[in-house]
Scaffold this motif. Sequence first.
Motif, short mmCIF file in Angstrom:
data_model
loop_
_atom_site.label_atom_id
_atom_site.label_comp_id
_atom_site.label_asym_id
_atom_site.label_seq_id
_atom_site.Cartn_x
_atom_site.Cartn_y
_atom_site.Cartn_z
N ALA A 23 -5.21 -6.93 1.04
CA ALA A 23 -3.83 -6.82 0.56
C ALA A 23 -3.40 -5.36 0.53
O ALA A 23 -4.22 -4.44 0.61
CB ALA A 23 -3.69 -7.44 -0.81
N PRO B 219 5.23 -12.78 3.99
CA PRO B 219 4.72 -11.92 2.93
C PRO B 219 4.90 -12.51 1.54
O PRO B 219 5.85 -13.25 1.28
CB PRO B 219 5.52 -10.63 3.09
CG PRO B 219 6.74 -11.01 3.85
CD PRO B 219 6.38 -12.17 4.70
N VAL C 22 -5.62 -14.11 -2.63
CA VAL C 22 -4.94 -12.89 -2.18
C VAL C 22 -5.57 -12.42 -0.88
O VAL C 22 -6.79 -12.28 -0.76
CB VAL C 22 -5.06 -11.80 -3.27
CG1 VAL C 22 -4.52 -10.47 -2.76
CG2 VAL C 22 -4.32 -12.24 -4.53
N ASP C 23 -4.71 -12.18 0.13
CA ASP C 23 -5.19 -11.73 1.43
C ASP C 23 -4.18 -10.75 2.02
O ASP C 23 -3.35 -10.18 1.29
CB ASP C 23 -5.43 -12.93 2.36
CG ASP C 23 -4.18 -13.79 2.58
OD1 ASP C 23 -3.06 -13.32 2.30
OD2 ASP C 23 -4.33 -14.94 3.04
N ALA C 24 -4.23 -10.57 3.33
CA ALA C 24 -3.41 -9.54 3.97
C ALA C 24 -1.92 -9.82 3.90
O ALA C 24 -1.11 -8.93 4.17
CB ALA C 24 -3.84 -9.38 5.43
N ARG C 25 -1.51 -11.05 3.56
CA ARG C 25 -0.07 -11.34 3.41
C ARG C 25 0.49 -10.73 2.13
O ARG C 25 1.70 -10.59 1.99
CB ARG C 25 0.18 -12.85 3.34
CG ARG C 25 -0.17 -13.64 4.58
CD ARG C 25 0.06 -15.12 4.30
NE ARG C 25 -0.69 -15.55 3.13
CZ ARG C 25 -0.29 -16.49 2.26
NH1 ARG C 25 0.88 -17.09 2.43
NH2 ARG C 25 -1.04 -16.82 1.23
N TRP C 26 -0.37 -10.40 1.19
CA TRP C 26 0.06 -10.03 -0.16
C TRP C 26 0.31 -8.53 -0.28
O TRP C 26 -0.37 -7.71 0.34
CB TRP C 26 -1.00 -10.43 -1.17
CG TRP C 26 -1.07 -11.91 -1.45
CD1 TRP C 26 -1.48 -12.89 -0.59
CD2 TRP C 26 -0.74 -12.57 -2.67
NE1 TRP C 26 -1.41 -14.12 -1.21
CE2 TRP C 26 -0.97 -13.95 -2.49
CE3 TRP C 26 -0.29 -12.12 -3.91
CZ2 TRP C 26 -0.75 -14.89 -3.49
CZ3 TRP C 26 -0.07 -13.05 -4.92
CH2 TRP C 26 -0.30 -14.41 -4.71
N CYS C 27 1.27 -8.21 -1.14
CA CYS C 27 1.50 -6.82 -1.56
C CYS C 27 1.60 -6.83 -3.07
O CYS C 27 2.51 -7.44 -3.64
CB CYS C 27 2.76 -6.27 -0.92
SG CYS C 27 3.11 -4.54 -1.35
N SER D 242 -9.82 -7.18 -0.37
CA SER D 242 -9.03 -8.38 -0.10
C SER D 242 -8.17 -8.24 1.15
O SER D 242 -7.73 -9.25 1.73
CB SER D 242 -8.12 -8.68 -1.29
OG SER D 242 -7.02 -7.78 -1.34
N HIS E 67 4.91 -10.89 -2.35
CA HIS E 67 4.88 -9.68 -3.16
C HIS E 67 4.94 -10.07 -4.63
O HIS E 67 5.63 -11.03 -5.00
CB HIS E 67 6.07 -8.77 -2.83
CG HIS E 67 5.99 -8.13 -1.48
ND1 HIS E 67 6.51 -6.87 -1.22
CD2 HIS E 67 5.47 -8.55 -0.30
CE1 HIS E 67 6.31 -6.57 0.06
NE2 HIS E 67 5.68 -7.58 0.63
N ALA F 151 2.90 -5.03 4.96
CA ALA F 151 3.50 -5.68 3.79
C ALA F 151 4.84 -6.32 4.11
O ALA F 151 5.21 -7.33 3.50
CB ALA F 151 3.66 -4.66 2.66
#
Length: 446
Positions: free
Chosen positions: A283, A225, A258-263, A281, A227, A368
Motif C-alpha cells: 500500500a 483505489p 490491505v494491498d497495492a490498491r490502498w492508500c 503490504s 483510500h 495511489a
Amino acid sequence: MTQFWFDRAWLPTGWARGVRVTIDGARFGSVTVGVESAPGDQRHALAIPGLPNVHSHGFQRGMAGLSERRGRPDDDFWSWREVMYRFLDRLTPDDVAAITALAYVEMLETGFTRVGEFHYLHNDTDGRRYADPAAMAAAIVAAAGESGIGLTLLPVFYAHSDFGGVAPVHGQRRFVSDVDGFVALVEASRALLPADANLGIAPHSLRAVTADELTAILPLAGTGPVHIHAAEQVKEVAASVAHSGARPVEWLLANADVDARWCLIHATHMTDAETRALAESGAVAGLCPVTEANLGDGIFPAETYRLAQGRIAIGTDSNICIDAAGELRMMEYAQRLAHRRRAVLADETETSVGAALFARTLAGGAQALQHAAGIAPGNSADFVTLADPETLAGAGDDALDRWVFASRGAIDGVWRGGVQRVADGRHVGGDAIRARYRATLARLIA
C-alpha cells in the motif's frame, strides 16, 4: 501533433539530455533522447512530470487562514474540526465548485497535474441527500474540468462520529450516509466522470465506518483505489485501542486485505512493527506534511518506512497552502527536526534529497490514483517546465534540489493532457476563477 524539445527532462530512467517528444492528442507519442531540436519545436530548458496530489478536500481551501487563532490551551485537530464544521454549514454545490476550482488552479500552478479528491460533502444543509445524490460530486467534476486538472474522484463513506458506531453529531450531517445511499452515490458519481478521470472509494476512517460497513462497501471499489484516513492523531489511536484492542493501522492490516490498491492517508502514529508491515503490504502512505504540521498532528516515521521500502505519496489535504515543492520540503524538514541531522530521506544510491522525494512520490502517487505518470509514450501528456535556468543551473538532480529547497517561482509552464494550463507561472484561465472565488468567499464569511 505538437513537438517539444527539452535540454534536460526527467524520464522513467532518470535525467536525459536533448529530449524531443511528440504529443498526439492528450498523450505522449514518441520520446527521443540525445537529439537536437527541430524546426517548429517548442523549446524548454527543464521538464519534469507533473506530480499526483493524492489527498485533497477541495472545499477547505475556502477556510484557509480562518483557524489560526488560539481558542483554548489544548488547541489541536479536534478544535480545528469545529471551525471546519461551521464553515461548511452554508456551502452550496456552486460554492463548492467555485472554491475547489481555485484550489485546482493553485495545484496546477505549483506542479500538481492530477488530484485525488477525498470527497465527503454530500448532503444539503439540513442533512438530507440532494435529489441528485451526486450533486456535490458534480461540483467537483465541474471544478476539475474548468481548471483542467486530472481527477481521481474518491466518494467518502461516513456514517458515525466515533468507534463502535456512535451516532454522528450535528456538524457531520452533511457527510453521513448508509450503505444503500453510498451505493447510489458511487454509481451516480461514476456516470459523471469524463474519459480521463477515474473513480475509487474512501471509507473515511475507522472512527466513521464500522467493520461490517467496511466489508459491505469495499466491493464497490472493484480493482480501483481505496483510500482511508488512519492514525492521524494520538487520540484516534487511543480510541481505537480502547474499542478493538488494536491500533488503526494494525487493525486494517489484520482485517481489511490491505494491498497495492490502498492508500492510507497520514498513518502518522505507527509502531515500528506497523510501519514495516504497512511497507510490506504494498500500500501507499499518503502524506500531507503541510497540513499535518498546521494541525499539529505529528511526524510520520519516514526513515523507518523508507528503510522498509515503503511507498509514499503526497497530498495537500486541507489546502491551507498549496505547493507541491512545499510538501516535499516539509516532509524532509520534519525528519531533520525529529532526527537532528540532514538529508534524512536520501540514501547511498540516491544522494539527492529532492530527486529521491520526487521519484518516490511520483511513483507512489501514480499507484495511489491508478493513473500512469511520467514522460513516456502512451502516458497522459502531463508535464511541468521549470524556468529561471540560472537559479536551477547544474546537473538534473541539482535542479530538483533547488526547486524543492531553494527556489521561488521556478515553474514556467504546466501541460495537462497535452493542453497548456499554466503559462509564465499563471493559470491561463485563472483570473475568472479567482474572481468567482473572491465573490463566493465575500458572501460566505461576511
